[in-house]
Scaffold this motif. Structure first.
Motif, PDB file in Angstrom:
ATOM      1  N   ARG A   6       0.777  -1.185  -0.244  1.00  0.00           N
ATOM      2  CA  ARG A   6       0.062   0.136  -0.085  1.00  0.00           C
ATOM      3  C   ARG A   6       0.873   1.249   0.029  1.00  0.00           C
ATOM      4  O   ARG A   6       1.973   1.192   0.362  1.00  0.00           O
ATOM      5  CB  ARG A   6      -0.905  -0.123   1.056  1.00  0.00           C
ATOM      6  CG  ARG A   6      -1.937  -1.095   1.053  1.00  0.00           C
ATOM      7  CD  ARG A   6      -2.885  -1.169   0.115  1.00  0.00           C
ATOM      8  NE  ARG A   6      -3.718  -0.172   0.050  1.00  0.00           N
ATOM      9  CZ  ARG A   6      -4.970   0.126   0.750  1.00  0.00           C
ATOM     10  NH1 ARG A   6      -5.362  -0.924   1.578  1.00  0.00           N
ATOM     11  NH2 ARG A   6      -5.576   1.164   0.726  1.00  0.00           N
ATOM     12  N   TYR A  22       3.070   9.981  -7.705  1.00  0.00           N
ATOM     13  CA  TYR A  22       1.728  10.023  -8.720  1.00  0.00           C
ATOM     14  C   TYR A  22       2.350  10.747  -9.848  1.00  0.00           C
ATOM     15  O   TYR A  22       1.790  10.581 -10.943  1.00  0.00           O
ATOM     16  CB  TYR A  22       0.669  10.549  -7.960  1.00  0.00           C
ATOM     17  CG  TYR A  22      -0.035   9.463  -7.088  1.00  0.00           C
ATOM     18  CD1 TYR A  22      -0.873   8.534  -7.864  1.00  0.00           C
ATOM     19  CD2 TYR A  22      -0.073   9.279  -5.629  1.00  0.00           C
ATOM     20  CE1 TYR A  22      -1.595   7.433  -7.262  1.00  0.00           C
ATOM     21  CE2 TYR A  22      -0.802   8.421  -5.034  1.00  0.00           C
ATOM     22  CZ  TYR A  22      -1.548   7.446  -5.749  1.00  0.00           C
ATOM     23  OH  TYR A  22      -2.101   6.356  -5.126  1.00  0.00           O
ATOM     24  N   LYS A  35      -5.627  -1.698  -8.976  1.00  0.00           N
ATOM     25  CA  LYS A  35      -6.797  -1.542  -8.329  1.00  0.00           C
ATOM     26  C   LYS A  35      -7.157  -2.701  -7.394  1.00  0.00           C
ATOM     27  O   LYS A  35      -7.193  -3.696  -7.918  1.00  0.00           O
ATOM     28  CB  LYS A  35      -8.113  -1.035  -9.262  1.00  0.00           C
ATOM     29  CG  LYS A  35      -7.740   0.395  -9.754  1.00  0.00           C
ATOM     30  CD  LYS A  35      -9.286   0.934 -10.226  1.00  0.00           C
ATOM     31  CE  LYS A  35     -10.221   1.268  -9.418  1.00  0.00           C
ATOM     32  NZ  LYS A  35     -10.312   2.257  -8.515  1.00  0.00           N
ATOM     33  N   VAL A  38     -12.870   0.001  -4.835  1.00  0.00           N
ATOM     34  CA  VAL A  38     -13.266   1.297  -5.520  1.00  0.00           C
ATOM     35  C   VAL A  38     -12.305   2.370  -4.933  1.00  0.00           C
ATOM     36  O   VAL A  38     -12.101   3.227  -5.846  1.00  0.00           O
ATOM     37  CB  VAL A  38     -14.879   1.523  -4.731  1.00  0.00           C
ATOM     38  CG1 VAL A  38     -15.243   2.919  -5.188  1.00  0.00           C
ATOM     39  CG2 VAL A  38     -15.510   0.523  -5.380  1.00  0.00           C
ATOM     40  N   ARG A  39     -11.761   2.192  -3.738  1.00  0.00           N
ATOM     41  CA  ARG A  39     -10.961   3.578  -3.208  1.00  0.00           C
ATOM     42  C   ARG A  39      -9.612   3.041  -2.795  1.00  0.00           C
ATOM     43  O   ARG A  39      -8.993   3.489  -1.788  1.00  0.00           O
ATOM     44  CB  ARG A  39     -11.774   4.350  -2.102  1.00  0.00           C
ATOM     45  CG  ARG A  39     -12.799   4.797  -2.839  1.00  0.00           C
ATOM     46  CD  ARG A  39     -13.641   5.582  -1.520  1.00  0.00           C
ATOM     47  NE  ARG A  39     -12.697   6.555  -1.065  1.00  0.00           N
ATOM     48  CZ  ARG A  39     -12.664   7.059   0.215  1.00  0.00           C
ATOM     49  NH1 ARG A  39     -13.785   6.872   0.872  1.00  0.00           N
ATOM     50  NH2 ARG A  39     -11.876   7.988   0.753  1.00  0.00           N
ATOM     51  N   ALA A  40      -9.304   1.808  -3.262  1.00  0.00           N
ATOM     52  CA  ALA A  40      -8.062   1.154  -2.886  1.00  0.00           C
ATOM     53  C   ALA A  40      -6.890   0.885  -3.873  1.00  0.00           C
ATOM     54  O   ALA A  40      -7.493   0.051  -4.917  1.00  0.00           O
ATOM     55  CB  ALA A  40      -8.313   0.149  -1.776  1.00  0.00           C
ATOM     56  N   VAL A  41      -5.638   1.157  -3.754  1.00  0.00           N
ATOM     57  CA  VAL A  41      -4.718   0.655  -4.725  1.00  0.00           C
ATOM     58  C   VAL A  41      -3.534  -0.028  -3.927  1.00  0.00           C
ATOM     59  O   VAL A  41      -3.209   0.292  -2.852  1.00  0.00           O
ATOM     60  CB  VAL A  41      -4.151   1.680  -5.780  1.00  0.00           C
ATOM     61  CG1 VAL A  41      -5.456   2.392  -6.357  1.00  0.00           C
ATOM     62  CG2 VAL A  41      -3.645   2.736  -4.887  1.00  0.00           C
TER      63      VAL A  41
END
Length: 61
Positions: A6, A22, A35, A38-41
């Motif tokens: 993470r 980024y 991915k 929905v909100r996690a990579v």
């Protein structure tokens, strides 16, 4: 199965900040995250290790 890192772990391992990571992803200079939801990579650990191994070392400078 490879371990997924993470963002806090990627920051710790690379020494880069969130914005730098980024920005380099956008420039194609850093591995893109996978991915997880929905909100996690997460980043495959092997991709980060490979990226670190391609960086010039400080000792060579």
């Amino acid at each position: 199965m490879t371990k997924l890192l993470r963002l806090p772990a990627v920051i710790e391992v690379t020494g880069l900040g969130r914005s730098t990571i980024y920005a380099q992803i956008a420039d194609g200079k850093f591995p893109a995250p996978v991915k997880l939801g929905v909100r996690a990579v997460g980043w495959p650990e092997t991709a980060i290790i490979d990226w670190l191994n391609t960086r010039p070392s400080a000792a060579a400078a």
